[in-house]
Design an enzyme around this catalytic site. Structure first.
Site, PDB file in Angstrom:
ATOM      1  N   TRP A  45       0.742  -1.161   0.105  1.00  0.00           N
ATOM      2  CA  TRP A  45       0.081   0.175  -0.001  1.00  0.00           C
ATOM      3  C   TRP A  45       0.677   1.306  -0.037  1.00  0.00           C
ATOM      4  O   TRP A  45       0.266   2.200  -0.063  1.00  0.00           O
ATOM      5  CB  TRP A  45      -0.792  -0.042   1.181  1.00  0.00           C
ATOM      6  CG  TRP A  45      -0.045  -0.489   2.460  1.00  0.00           C
ATOM      7  CD1 TRP A  45      -0.135  -1.859   3.157  1.00  0.00           C
ATOM      8  CD2 TRP A  45       0.912   0.144   3.199  1.00  0.00           C
ATOM      9  NE1 TRP A  45       0.632  -2.051   4.021  1.00  0.00           N
ATOM     10  CE2 TRP A  45       1.350  -0.831   4.039  1.00  0.00           C
ATOM     11  CE3 TRP A  45       1.516   1.405   3.382  1.00  0.00           C
ATOM     12  CZ2 TRP A  45       2.358  -0.450   5.301  1.00  0.00           C
ATOM     13  CZ3 TRP A  45       2.389   1.865   4.192  1.00  0.00           C
ATOM     14  CH2 TRP A  45       2.945   0.846   4.987  1.00  0.00           C
TER      15      TRP A  45
ATOM     16  N   GLU B 265      -5.199  -3.117   0.217  1.00  0.00           N
ATOM     17  CA  GLU B 265      -6.577  -2.909   0.675  1.00  0.00           C
ATOM     18  C   GLU B 265      -6.657  -1.381   1.261  1.00  0.00           C
ATOM     19  O   GLU B 265      -7.499  -0.868   1.527  1.00  0.00           O
ATOM     20  CB  GLU B 265      -7.204  -3.838   1.374  1.00  0.00           C
ATOM     21  CG  GLU B 265      -7.650  -5.185   0.507  1.00  0.00           C
ATOM     22  CD  GLU B 265      -6.600  -5.952   0.080  1.00  0.00           C
ATOM     23  OE1 GLU B 265      -6.779  -6.425  -1.126  1.00  0.00           O
ATOM     24  OE2 GLU B 265      -5.625  -6.078   0.597  1.00  0.00           O
TER      25      GLU B 265
ATOM     26  N   SER C   7       6.661  -7.883   1.665  1.00  0.00           N
ATOM     27  CA  SER C   7       7.489  -8.016   2.807  1.00  0.00           C
ATOM     28  C   SER C   7       8.219  -9.502   2.377  1.00  0.00           C
ATOM     29  O   SER C   7       7.744 -10.205   1.363  1.00  0.00           O
ATOM     30  CB  SER C   7       6.688  -8.225   4.019  1.00  0.00           C
ATOM     31  OG  SER C   7       5.825  -9.357   3.991  1.00  0.00           O
TER      32      SER C   7
ATOM     33  N   GLU D 276      10.284  -7.969  -5.299  1.00  0.00           N
ATOM     34  CA  GLU D 276      10.857  -6.825  -4.814  1.00  0.00           C
ATOM     35  C   GLU D 276      10.247  -6.809  -3.156  1.00  0.00           C
ATOM     36  O   GLU D 276       9.428  -6.623  -2.870  1.00  0.00           O
ATOM     37  CB  GLU D 276      10.318  -5.538  -5.624  1.00  0.00           C
ATOM     38  CG  GLU D 276      11.285  -4.308  -5.435  1.00  0.00           C
ATOM     39  CD  GLU D 276      10.651  -3.549  -4.309  1.00  0.00           C
ATOM     40  OE1 GLU D 276      11.062  -3.554  -3.105  1.00  0.00           O
ATOM     41  OE2 GLU D 276       9.539  -2.667  -4.379  1.00  0.00           O
ATOM     42  N   LEU D 277      11.298  -7.206  -2.628  1.00  0.00           N
ATOM     43  CA  LEU D 277      10.931  -7.568  -1.275  1.00  0.00           C
ATOM     44  C   LEU D 277      11.671  -6.406  -0.115  1.00  0.00           C
ATOM     45  O   LEU D 277      12.109  -5.346  -0.771  1.00  0.00           O
ATOM     46  CB  LEU D 277      11.391  -8.971  -0.727  1.00  0.00           C
ATOM     47  CG  LEU D 277      10.981 -10.035  -1.681  1.00  0.00           C
ATOM     48  CD1 LEU D 277      11.489 -11.336  -1.159  1.00  0.00           C
ATOM     49  CD2 LEU D 277       9.315  -9.991  -1.634  1.00  0.00           C
TER      50      LEU D 277
ATOM     51  N   CYS E 219      10.677   0.951   1.250  1.00  0.00           N
ATOM     52  CA  CYS E 219      11.480  -0.012   1.149  1.00  0.00           C
ATOM     53  C   CYS E 219      13.079   0.172   0.832  1.00  0.00           C
ATOM     54  O   CYS E 219      13.852  -0.630   1.470  1.00  0.00           O
ATOM     55  CB  CYS E 219      11.097  -1.232  -0.084  1.00  0.00           C
ATOM     56  SG  CYS E 219      10.982  -0.357  -1.825  1.00  0.00           S
TER      57      CYS E 219
ATOM     58  N   GLU F 269      13.338  -5.091   9.747  1.00  0.00           N
ATOM     59  CA  GLU F 269      13.002  -3.555   8.946  1.00  0.00           C
ATOM     60  C   GLU F 269      12.008  -2.797   9.821  1.00  0.00           C
ATOM     61  O   GLU F 269      10.897  -3.444  10.072  1.00  0.00           O
ATOM     62  CB  GLU F 269      12.563  -4.029   7.616  1.00  0.00           C
ATOM     63  CG  GLU F 269      12.351  -2.807   6.632  1.00  0.00           C
ATOM     64  CD  GLU F 269      11.696  -3.130   5.477  1.00  0.00           C
ATOM     65  OE1 GLU F 269      11.855  -2.274   4.568  1.00  0.00           O
ATOM     66  OE2 GLU F 269      11.245  -4.186   5.216  1.00  0.00           O
TER      67      GLU F 269
END
Length: 487
Positions: free
Chosen positions: A162, A189, A240, A261-262, A295, A392
């Site tokens: 999001w 969402e 994540s 893409e974490l 990120c 993180e």
């Protein structure tokens, strides 16, 4: 720290998003819904419907049916449609940006910039989709020759978090469509209407029915249903590490291609010979961008011994002067976190760090009586055993520690299993070269936090994922290679 108190500008009534399937925005009917909450007020502003199994089957059937048509559409025509969509996004920039701010809280100036960048990426995909060239290779026997061609992989699924609802939507759908693929896209969402606005621009630009779908609901249910279908040939995920690992396991059962893409935990190395004032100014601005919910956000700051004390003091001073408030208030420098869970997670990490000896230089507390606000926080001398050194934070917390020499800095920077982004500040050309070679990350910024353009690949290494989005690599990720021998 200052709290913005002026009233935010008025905005039209929020329009709840609907499911987009086979070119139709569906009424909610008797589907389960969940509230969309403005994180600055904690009040529901709308609802988002959950897709049923029947909805997902319809989306799969439509994506499969539309794929041959979209694949056969010339790259030039696909590019024209994507460019029209980019122009529509530009024309609607203010409305789209306000949706993003209402839904996930970021300052309106940041939401406008996100929308502008999404337009540029959509234009890039429109142009790069015309350059998916192959090659001809002379054979070794007789008059044989070989052709190598690139073809779209097929119907795809895209899943995004999001935190950048406009940019993620444009990036996922734009790259897939440029390559000639169809896509079923599931945004977060928490910010569904901003993503739906991007899809509306694509539809209004001329994307045929079925080429894109937008669905919402319980992530595990939707991902399991879509990935169990033989229709989907590739997935692209932004989110994540644990969820990425889960999706990879699901995709492996049918050998679907994946782009992941974490998460990250980006280190920043500030050497004594760096422009300290510039490094400090940029570091504070980027750390608290989107309330740290980025990120590639700089998180673990390592400062060389001689500069450490002054850098810590300057960082805390600048962080404490940021104005916190509703993102629609133009005077706000930082908005709320996206929901209470994120605020509670940050609070727990800070409390854990201070209980283990970290020094709290700024922030460390909630802000306001309503909204999911948390003060810009600065921690110094944080021990390795503190959770925030390995988890993180994804929030407005900067962790400051010292280093002695280059080898010490690299050891600290590369210690974690993440490798999305890393940064370094120095005026030494030798150190720049060594940093470029030694930092274990998919993207490295030297004397800058600007590590991404539409023309450059975006992706990480190690636990931060695999594959790239954007750039040439972002389009090629949706294509397969075929070798043809002709005699």
């Amino acid at each position: 720290m200052n709290i913005a108190t002026s009233s935010p500008p008025s905005f039209e009534v929020y329009k709840s998003p609907r499911l987009l399937i086979d070119g139709v925005w569906l009424e909610n009917g008797d589907r389960k819904t969940q509230p969309v909450v403005n994180p600055a007020t904690e009040k529901a502003i709308g609802t988002v419907p959950h897709a049923t199994a029947e909805d997902l089957d319809r989306a799969l059937e439509a994506a499969n049916r539309a794929f041959p048509l979209w694949r056969a559409t010339s790259p030039r025509e696909r590019g024209r449609i994507l460019k029209r969509a980019a122009h529509l996004m530009h024309d609607r920039q203010e409305d789209i940006a306000r949706l993003a701010t209402l839904e996930m809280g970021k300052p309106i100036a940041e939401a406008r910039l996100e929308t502008h960048f999404a337009c540029e990426e959509m234009e890039w995909f429109a142009e790069e989709g015309r350059r998916t060239y192959g090659r001809v290779i002379p054979g070794r026997l007789g008059e044989t020759r070989f052709q190598v061609v690139k073809e779209p992989v097929g119907p795809t699924a895209g899943f995004s978090a999001w935190n950048f609802p406009v940019g993620n939507a444009a990036r996922k759908m734009g790259s897939a469509l440029a390559a000639g693929c169809t896509m079923i896209y599931k945004p977060g969402e928490e910010a569904p209407a901003a993503a739906a606005a991007v899809a509306q621009c694509l539809i209004d630009a001329g994307v045929p029915a079925g080429v894109i779908a937008v669905v919402y609901g319980v992530p595990d249910f939707i991902s399991r249903h879509l990935l169990a279908s033989p229709v989907i040939r590739k997935i692209s995920f932004t989110g994540s590490v644990p969820v990425g690992q889960h999706l990879i396991r699901l995709a492996s059962e049918s050998l679907k291609r994946t782009t992941m893409e974490l998460g990250g935990h980006a280190p920043v190395l500030v050497f004594d010979d760096a422009d300290q004032a510039a490094a400090l100014e940029m570091s504070v601005q980027r750390k608290y961008r989107n309330s740290g919910q980025v990120c590639v956000s700089p998180t673990r700051f390592y400062i060389q011994d001689k500069s450490y004390e002054a850098f810590c003091a300057g960082f805390a001073d600048k962080a404490s002067k940021l104005k916190i408030g509703d993102g629609l208030d133009p005077s706000s420098n930082m908005g709320p976190l996206v929901h209470a869970r994120r605020r509670d997670s940050i609070e727990a990490l800070v409390q854990d760090a201070t209980s283990k000896g970290a020094k709290l230089l700024a922030g460390g507390h909630r802000v306001n009586n309503e909204g999911f606000f948390y003060a810009p926080t600065v921690l110094a001398d944080v021990p390795d055993e503190a959770r925030i050194m390995s988890e993180e934070p994804f929030g407005p917390v900067a962790v400051l520690n010292r280093f002695s020499d280059f080898d010490d800095a690299i050891a600290k920077a590369n210690k974690l299993p993440y490798g999305l982004a890393a940064y370094g500040f120095t005026n030494s050309h030798k150190t720049i070269a060594r940093l470029s070679d030694s930092l274990e990350a998919g993207m490295v910024g030297i004397n800058s936090f600007n590590i991404s353009m539409p023309e450059t690949p975006f992706g990480g290494v190690k636990y931060s994922g695999h594959g790239s989005e954007v750039g040439i690599e972002g389009v090629e990720a949706y294509m397969v290679t075929k070798t043809i021998s002709i005699t």
